[in-house]
Write an enzyme that holds these catalytic residues in place. Structure first.
Site, PDB file in Angstrom:
ATOM      1  N   GLU A   1       0.690  -1.289   0.067  1.00  0.00           N
ATOM      2  CA  GLU A   1      -0.005  -0.086   0.048  1.00  0.00           C
ATOM      3  C   GLU A   1       0.894   1.315  -0.066  1.00  0.00           C
ATOM      4  OE1 GLU A   1      -0.804  -2.728   1.770  1.00  0.00           O
ATOM      5  OE2 GLU A   1      -2.900  -3.302   1.477  1.00  0.00           O
TER       6      GLU A   1
ATOM      7  N   PHE B   1     -11.469  -7.601  13.504  1.00  0.00           N
ATOM      8  CA  PHE B   1     -10.368  -7.882  12.451  1.00  0.00           C
ATOM      9  C   PHE B   1      -9.928  -6.996  11.724  1.00  0.00           C
ATOM     10  CE2 PHE B   1      -9.143 -10.481   8.638  1.00  0.00           C
ATOM     11  CZ  PHE B   1      -7.859 -10.804   9.208  1.00  0.00           C
ATOM     12  N   GLN B   2      -8.787  -6.668  11.527  1.00  0.00           N
ATOM     13  CA  GLN B   2      -8.413  -5.753  10.640  1.00  0.00           C
ATOM     14  C   GLN B   2      -8.937  -4.249  10.836  1.00  0.00           C
ATOM     15  OE1 GLN B   2      -8.173  -7.147   6.377  1.00  0.00           O
ATOM     16  NE2 GLN B   2      -6.225  -7.843   6.798  1.00  0.00           N
TER      17      GLN B   2
ATOM     18  N   LYS C   1     -17.554  -1.074   5.963  1.00  0.00           N
ATOM     19  CA  LYS C   1     -17.940  -1.937   4.856  1.00  0.00           C
ATOM     20  C   LYS C   1     -19.549  -1.907   4.646  1.00  0.00           C
ATOM     21  CE  LYS C   1     -17.292  -6.460   3.109  1.00  0.00           C
ATOM     22  NZ  LYS C   1     -16.569  -7.778   3.446  1.00  0.00           N
TER      23      LYS C   1
ATOM     24  N   MET D   1      24.333   8.469   2.074  1.00  0.00           N
ATOM     25  CA  MET D   1      24.506   9.644   2.740  1.00  0.00           C
ATOM     26  C   MET D   1      24.619   9.346   4.292  1.00  0.00           C
ATOM     27  SD  MET D   1      24.157  12.696   2.045  1.00  0.00           S
ATOM     28  CE  MET D   1      23.219  13.306   0.699  1.00  0.00           C
TER      29      MET D   1
END
Lengths: 176, 591
Positions: free
Chosen positions: B57, B119-120, B169, B488
């Site tokens: 993502e 969940f999630q 949802k 760097m």
């Protein structure tokens, strides 16, 4: 070690009272508080409540401290939050009134109880609850006035204090 | 759209798709999951909007950033709840720091489960609040269309930024009414785009009287659209004044123009930084006096009158106190500046300006980007010079970078004559930005040459996106300057920590040629100077994803450099300059 350069005196810390008109939507207070904590600004007092039910607007009053540059930043940062309608620095914009309310619980008997009641009268605090051994006083005024009253009660059986934080409004006919 | 349709009842998922279409969205970058399945189902049943499946993502956000920055449009992302949203956080923070317009839709568990540790589930609006311009949790399907349209308005108006819309949802399944964009303006958000003309007059007066003026230009000019860059170029040429740009502003003014002094700041050019230090009137347009630019703030351009043009009032007087603040959109302000300059018959002070340019040319003659030429080992600067030669004259080249030495060298050595062709993570400094950003740019410009100038450490942070490039036949080029170090980090350890290279050496690097092969792309390698041109030419000619493993001098450092806590006139120009006490004690804490 080399000598450190002499620093000029740091700019004075100022206390400002800021009024903010916001959409009363979920998360708006978290947004304002998150801005202050995330950027390291001070909050001395913060109050919020809905003031226009039809337009779902809330008014937030924040008392903050900082250098003039920080105060300017605070206002600019508040101004760019999407749900913020208006930001007014009451301290900068002329005379304004500031009020705060406290509930002060004092427990005791005998002379101390009488003295607490006498002082409450002097400070124009109202008794909003009483038992044989306790009072709850309600006092409204400037912050320092409340501090003084609470300080005196500390010696007369102070049990606890609940303060509203500062609400403020500009003097005169102008609105926010 | 007719009034009748706007009354039709649609599911939340269909409302999302319809709103995206009405906003002119053609592409979204995303990754499916349980909490966004209804939207993915709606996506499946239509052909107007293309979905690019990324492999992480974070990459969806960077790809959307690359898309947005190379087109000027809003980048759109779709991720699921919980880990989908948390993985998006780095990209959101990146877009916020660099002011990139993004709308990120995230799925959320059903409304009745919110707060139950389902969940999630995660508190997406809570987590993303400080790393977005604004965010929403939509609990009522009838607010969904309005919220989506408002999100696009907020993302692209004022100072652009990322906006998250968290959609439970059950709201995606529920039926509700659609509203058109015109019907969905935010109640309170109206950024000021037109400047206060009195301030512009004041600025023009100061500019015309200047003896040692400079334009200091940032990404705000690019965000204001190509017209702002045109107006800037017109105005700078009209005055004959020197112009320097920030890392984010590269391309806002043509790099090929003599009036351009190069990039300024920590790894900026000697002439740009000294001109900033010595100027008497500074016009900052769409830049924010970032610490990479100013160096030691108390010694930053000590004798100049400062004019600051910015659309975000909170950028003004944040780090550096300015004398003439101008709040407004860069294009509007530049238009007014040009008009007023002409109307008042302003002329630069020719004698003073000639003297100023003489001074600048003297600084420029130091040739601060000079590096040691070698016959065998490849210097990273050399590789980029050869890349520059290979792409010169083409106007269809988009360059992205990862973060580190290679990023600074790319900024120093590659030419940007036009805006929107350079994409780098400036504010947040996100390693792993370049490959997905190049993918986003390539999606928007399928026939262009999109090159991610990378380091071997950064590229591994989002290397999985090679699979995305292959899936959609996006011929992105990954040009790795492989020095086997986090260069760097190593450079700073050399300067500040006694050369103790703690954890900055990359042991067990993959074979990048085989890695490209494993993904189905093409791998090329150069280990000697003589191979560089061939590899670059081959890379450009192959119409498939390519990884170039350019094995460069592992010890090379990036110069010029203003060490942390130093002022513009205290630059290190090369490895021979004394590095002891490079950074004063109070500068050690600076990043």
């Amino acid at each position: 070690m080399t000598a450190r350069p002499v620093l000029s005196a740091p700019p004075a810390i100022e206390r400002h009272t800021i009024s903010i008109l916001v959409d009363n939507e979920p998360g708006v207070l978290a947004r304002v508080i998150g801005l202050f904590s995330g950027r390291g600004y001070n909050i001395e007092s913060l109050t919020v409540a809905e003031v226009d039910r039809d337009a779902t607007l809330s008014r937030i009053t924040i008392v903050t401290t900082g250098t003039p540059m920080i105060i300017e930043q605070i206002k600019a940062q508040l101004g760019r939050l999407v749900p913020v309608h208006r930001v007014h620095d009451l301290t900068m914009e002329g005379p304004f009134v500031e009020r705060e309310t406290a509930l002060v619980k004092v427990a005791g008997t005998g002379e101390k109880r009488v003295e607490a009641l006498r002082l409450a009268d002097v400070f124009k605090a109202r008794v909003v609850d009483a038992t044989i051994t306790s009072f709850v006083f309600e006092i409204t005024g400037q912050g320092e006035e409340l501090d003084r009253f609470i300080g005196l009660m500390a010696e007369l059986g102070l049990v606890g204090v609940s303060r509203t934080g500062v609400v403020a409004m500009s003097r005169g006919p102008g609105g926010i | 759209m007719s009034a009748a349709t706007s009354e039709t009842s649609l599911t939340g998922a269909d409302i999302v798709l319809k709103a995206l279409r009405d906003q002119g969205v053609e592409v979204i970058f995303g990754y499916p999951g349980g909490a966004v399945l209804p939207i993915y189902d709606a996506l499946f049943q239509q052909n107007d909007i293309r979905h690019i499946l990324v492999r992480h993502e974070q990459a969806a956000l960077h790809a959307a950033e690359g898309y947005a920055r190379s087109t000027g449009k809003v980048g759109v992302v779709l991720v699921t709840s919980g880990p989908g949203a948390t993985n998006a956080v780095t990209g959101l923070a990146d877009a916020l720091m660099d002011s990139i317009p993004i709308v990120c839709l995230s799925g959320q568990v059903a409304t009745h489960l919110i707060g139950n540790d389902a969940f999630q589930e995660c508190d997406t609006t809570g987590i993303t609040r400080p790393c977005t311009k604004h965010n929403y949790l939509v609990k009522d399907v009838n607010n969904l269309a309005r919220t989506l349209h408002e999100a696009f308005y907020v993302a692209k108006n004022g100072r652009p930024g990322p906006v998250v819309i968290d959609i439970p949802k059950d709201v995606q399944f529920a039926e509700g009414t659609y509203r058109s964009p015109a019907d969905s303006m935010p109640k309170s958000y109206r950024p000021q785009v037109k400047p206060d003309l009195n301030r512009v007059e004041e600025a023009i007066d100061l500019l015309a009287k200047a003896k040692r003026p400079i334009f200091y230009v940032g990404g705000g000019v690019i965000n204001a659209g190509p017209v702002a860059s045109q107006l800037l170029t017109q105005f700078v040429r009209m005055t004959g004044y020197p112009c320097t740009t920030t890392l984010m502003g590269l391309g806002a003014f043509p790099a090929s123009d003599r009036q351009w002094l190069g990039m300024l700041g920590m790894h900026g050019t000697y002439e740009a930084n000294l001109a900033m230090h010595g100027c008497d009137v500074m016009v900052c347009i769409g830049a924010r006096f970032d610490d990479r630019v100013t160096g030691k703030v108390s010694e930053f351009s000590p004798n100049s009158v400062k004019i600051h043009v910015d659309i975000d009032p909170s950028s003004i007087n944040k780090n550096v106190r300015v004398d003439v603040p101008i709040v407004g959109d860069a294009a509007h302000v530049l238009e007014d500046m040009i008009r007023i300059w002409k109307a008042r018959g302003k002329q630069p002070d020719k004698a003073a300006l000639a003297q100023w340019w003489e001074q600048i040319e003297f600084w420029r003659a130091r040739d601060c980007l000079r590096y040691e030429k070698t016959s065998k080992v490849i210097k990273p600067q050399f590789a980029l010079e050869r890349l520059r030669a290979a792409i010169s004259g083409r106007d269809d080249v988009f360059i992205t970078t990862e973060v580190g030495q290679h990023q600074m060298w790319a900024a120093q050595f590659l030419p940007f004559d036009r805006p929107n062709h350079w994409m780098t993570s400036g504010g947040l400094g996100t390693m792993g930005y370049g490959l997905p950003a190049a993918i986003g740019a390539q999606v928007a410009h399928p026939d262009a040459l999109c090159i991610d100038v990378a380091g071997e450490a950064s590229i591994l942070m989002n290397i999985q996106e090679m699979a995305t490039a292959l899936q959609y036949r996006l011929p992105v080029k990954v040009f790795i300057l492989n020095n086997q170090y986090m260069g760097m980090v190593r450079q700073w350890q050399e300067l500040l920590h006694g050369g103790r290279y703690s954890e900055s050496y990359s042991e067990a690097l993959p074979d990048f040629v085989k890695l490209a092969d494993a993904f189905g792309g093409v791998g090329l390698r150069a280990t000697e100077v003589g191979q560089v041109d061939d590899v670059i030419n081959e890379m450009i000619s192959i119409r498939r994803p390519v990884i170039v493993d350019m094995c460069v001098d592992p010890k090379e450092n990036c110069f010029p450099m203003i060490p942390g806590g130093r002022a513009h006139n205290e630059m290190l120009l090369g490895p021979d300059e004394k590095v002891e006490n490079a950074t004063p004690e109070d500068g050690m804490v600076l990043v």
